[in-house]
Motif scaffolding. Structure first.
Motif, PDB file in Angstrom:
ATOM      1  N   UNK A 109       0.885  -1.208  -0.074  1.00 29.42           N
ATOM      2  CA  UNK A 109      -0.120  -0.010   0.022  1.00 29.42           C
ATOM      3  C   UNK A 109       0.798   1.002   0.012  1.00 29.42           C
ATOM      4  N   UNK A 110       0.258   2.400  -0.339  1.00 29.30           N
ATOM      5  CA  UNK A 110       0.959   3.573  -0.372  1.00 29.30           C
ATOM      6  C   UNK A 110       0.313   4.236   0.952  1.00 29.30           C
ATOM      7  N   UNK A 111       1.123   5.152   1.725  1.00 31.39           N
ATOM      8  CA  UNK A 111       0.463   6.099   2.841  1.00 31.39           C
ATOM      9  C   UNK A 111       0.607   7.506   2.118  1.00 31.39           C
ATOM     10  N   UNK A 112       0.028   8.327   2.838  1.00 23.32           N
ATOM     11  CA  UNK A 112      -0.181   9.749   2.542  1.00 23.32           C
ATOM     12  C   UNK A 112      -0.242  10.422   3.889  1.00 23.32           C
ATOM     13  N   UNK A 113       0.148  11.745   3.774  1.00 23.94           N
ATOM     14  CA  UNK A 113      -0.017  12.708   4.673  1.00 23.94           C
ATOM     15  C   UNK A 113      -0.352  13.864   4.154  1.00 23.94           C
ATOM     16  N   UNK A 114      -1.057  14.798   4.983  1.00 27.85           N
ATOM     17  CA  UNK A 114      -1.442  16.108   4.350  1.00 27.85           C
ATOM     18  C   UNK A 114      -0.640  16.986   4.981  1.00 27.85           C
ATOM     19  N   UNK A 115      -0.030  18.162   4.189  1.00 31.28           N
ATOM     20  CA  UNK A 115       0.651  18.968   4.872  1.00 31.28           C
ATOM     21  C   UNK A 115       0.301  20.495   4.226  1.00 31.28           C
ATOM     22  N   UNK A 116       0.697  21.513   4.882  1.00 32.93           N
ATOM     23  CA  UNK A 116       0.218  22.878   4.280  1.00 32.93           C
ATOM     24  C   UNK A 116       0.565  23.023   2.893  1.00 32.93           C
ATOM     25  N   UNK A 117       1.617  22.548   2.234  1.00 35.23           N
ATOM     26  CA  UNK A 117       2.006  22.689   0.955  1.00 35.23           C
ATOM     27  C   UNK A 117       1.441  21.900   0.026  1.00 35.23           C
TER      28      UNK A 117
END
Length: 67
Positions: free
Chosen positions: A26-34
């Motif tokens: 699987x891939x993982x994601x993370x939200x950041x301001x940019x």
């Protein structure tokens, strides 16, 4: 899109709810301001992709079904 090798301060990584029972591929994601970070869940210590907020929005818009 770029590749990050230094950690972004404390991103919260998550897997898609569509990952199902096979959580090893699987891939993982993370939200950041940019924008969004994307990494391989099997190799979290490796570099990750950095995707701008604009590119992520374009990607999501392109995945919408019309009908």
């Amino acid at each position: 899109m770029s590749v990050g090798s230094q950690p972004v301060s404390d991103p919260v990584w998550f897997k898609s709810s569509y990952s199902g029972g096979n959580t090893t591929e699987c891939v993982e994601t993370a939200f950041i301001p940019a924008g969004v970070l994307v990494r391989d869940s099997k190799r979290p210590e490796q570099p990750y992709l950095v995707i701008s907020a604009e590119a992520w929005a374009d990607f999501l818009a392109g995945t919408q079904c019309s009908g």
